[in-house]
Design a protein around this motif. Structure first.
Motif, PDB file in Angstrom:
ATOM      1  N   SER A  45     -20.014  39.023 -58.201  1.00 57.75           N
ATOM      2  CA  SER A  45     -21.183  39.106 -59.085  1.00 57.75           C
ATOM      3  C   SER A  45     -21.710  37.707 -59.361  1.00 57.75           C
ATOM      4  O   SER A  45     -20.930  36.810 -59.692  1.00 57.75           O
ATOM      5  CB  SER A  45     -20.814  39.773 -60.420  1.00 57.75           C
ATOM      6  N   GLN A  56     -25.195  41.821 -58.157  1.00 55.42           N
ATOM      7  CA  GLN A  56     -23.846  42.343 -57.936  1.00 55.42           C
ATOM      8  C   GLN A  56     -23.732  42.744 -56.469  1.00 55.42           C
ATOM      9  O   GLN A  56     -24.625  43.400 -55.909  1.00 55.42           O
ATOM     10  CB  GLN A  56     -23.573  43.545 -58.838  1.00 55.42           C
ATOM     11  N   TYR A  90     -28.018  43.521 -64.011  1.00 57.45           N
ATOM     12  CA  TYR A  90     -28.360  42.967 -62.708  1.00 57.45           C
ATOM     13  C   TYR A  90     -29.774  43.348 -62.280  1.00 57.45           C
ATOM     14  O   TYR A  90     -30.227  44.463 -62.495  1.00 57.45           O
ATOM     15  CB  TYR A  90     -27.370  43.466 -61.650  1.00 57.45           C
TER      16      TYR A  90
END
Length: 374
Positions: A45, A56, A90
């Motif tokens: 990540s 990610q 993300y």
């Protein structure tokens, strides 16, 4: 069966090493305040204060093609749809695989498709399953994964699919290492492997019981340290860490003359350090850094100087000896604890000096020993 177990363990280890290399490669692109995490929400990540620039990555090192029904896609999607995974952290979710797309797969245009189109592709793939195969009692593992994905909350699935990128035909380990080498500007060719090995070791060393993270600041600091070490054109010593040998390593080398000569004076507690120093020396001589020929020549000269100094100390110990074992241990302690002789303008690591003495003890033609004979 034993061979299968070893092969399985090796395959797992190589896959994990590939994952670490992917994370290491990402470290070179870190900006201030960013960091690379391992095993946080998945394989790798990249996190920053802004979710839109966070990423990610699920890493897959496979040879088989990525087909419509391949587990890598569906298992990854299922994991990202789990309640404990917060995709809002993300801006990008990447399936990073060495696989090429299968010839007939409908996934080839994934990265250019809209969310609705991606949903349509998954629905079309899943709709091919016959009713009898979808029966829960007969389902294969891949069907279970597909069912879990397609029965998930539709809104969640749509939001998540908009972030998913399929990065296929990714570089294999060898190509990835070469790519990392290209980023090590100014490092002599023969030093690149040692530089990379030190970086990989640094990444592993960042793992704790609670987290495994490499910050931008820590990575830059380490690179500066290694660049200063491995970019030097003038002679520099390899890294010596004061390695203490394991029980296994001691067992492997216990019959070597230099080890037996320590047992001979009943100084067993010194064996782990002795074998560790000897191993570090041997490893440094096999490392073949850019200045290896100079290192080898200087090492031979330096070892001869140490042996001459040892012989004087041994002769003095003989003159003073009363108790053979006690005086032999005192001689060993004195020699091992002495600061290294200068090598030109450099002072070598003490482990280098001691490793050379053990190496000399291992050379039977020199007829050296620790036991003081009265």
């Amino acid at each position: 069966m034993k061979g299968q177990t070893k092969n399985a363990a090796l395959t797992t280890a190589l896959a994990f090493h590939y994952q670490v290399l992917i994370g290491l490669d990402k470290c070179f692109s870190l900006e201030e305040g960013q960091s690379v995490w391992f095993e946080k929400d998945g394989d790798v990540s990249l996190l920053s204060s802004n979710a839109s620039t966070s990423c990610q990555i699920e890493v897959k090192n496979y040879a088989a093609p990525l087909t419509d029904h391949h587990e890598n896609l569906w298992k990854t999607l299922k994991n990202w749809l789990e309640p404990e995974f917060d995709h809002t952290q993300y801006g990008l979710l990447v399936l990073h695989t060495t696989q090429a797309f299968g010839v007939k797969t409908r996934l080839k245009d994934w990265n250019t498709q809209t969310v609705d189109q991606r949903m349509g592709v998954l629905e079309a793939i899943f709709s091919e399953r016959k009713e009898d195969l979808l029966d829960r009692g007969k389902s294969s593992q891949i069907i279970k994964l597909q069912r879990a994905v397609m029965s998930s909350d539709k809104t969640l699935r749509e939001n998540l699919l908009g972030k998913v990128t399929l990065f296929t035909q990714a570089d294999n380990v060898q190509v990835l290492e070469k790519m990392i080498f290209s980023k090590l500007i100014g490092v002599p060719k023969n030093n690149l492997g040692s530089y990379l090995n030190n970086l990989v070791g640094f990444v592993y060393a960042q793992a704790t019981q609670k987290s495994w993270v490499v910050s931008q600041h820590a990575f830059i600091t380490k690179c500066e340290e290694l660049t200063a070490l491995f970019c030097k054109k003038e002679f520099t010593f390899p890294v010596f860490s004061g390695y203490e040998a394991s029980e296994l390593e001691i067992g492997l080398h216990q019959d070597k003359p230099f080890v037996q000569k320590i047992y001979e004076i009943e100084h067993d507690e010194m064996i782990a350090d002795a074998v560790g120093n000897w191993l570090e020396l041997q490893n440094s001589l096999f490392e073949e850094l850019d200045e290896y020929p100079l290192y080898r020549d200087k090492t031979n000269v330096y070892q001869n100087q140490l042996v001459k100094k040892y012989k004087i100390a041994y002769s003095s110990a003989q003159l003073e000896a009363i108790d053979v074992i006690k005086n032999s241990k005192l001689l060993y302690n004195k020699i091992m604890g002495e600061q290294p002789l200068n090598m030109g303008n450099d002072i070598p690591p003490i482990e280098y000096k001691n490793g050379l003495l053990h190496d000399a003890m291992d050379d039977e033609s020199r007829n050296l020993k620790w036991k003081v004979e009265i």
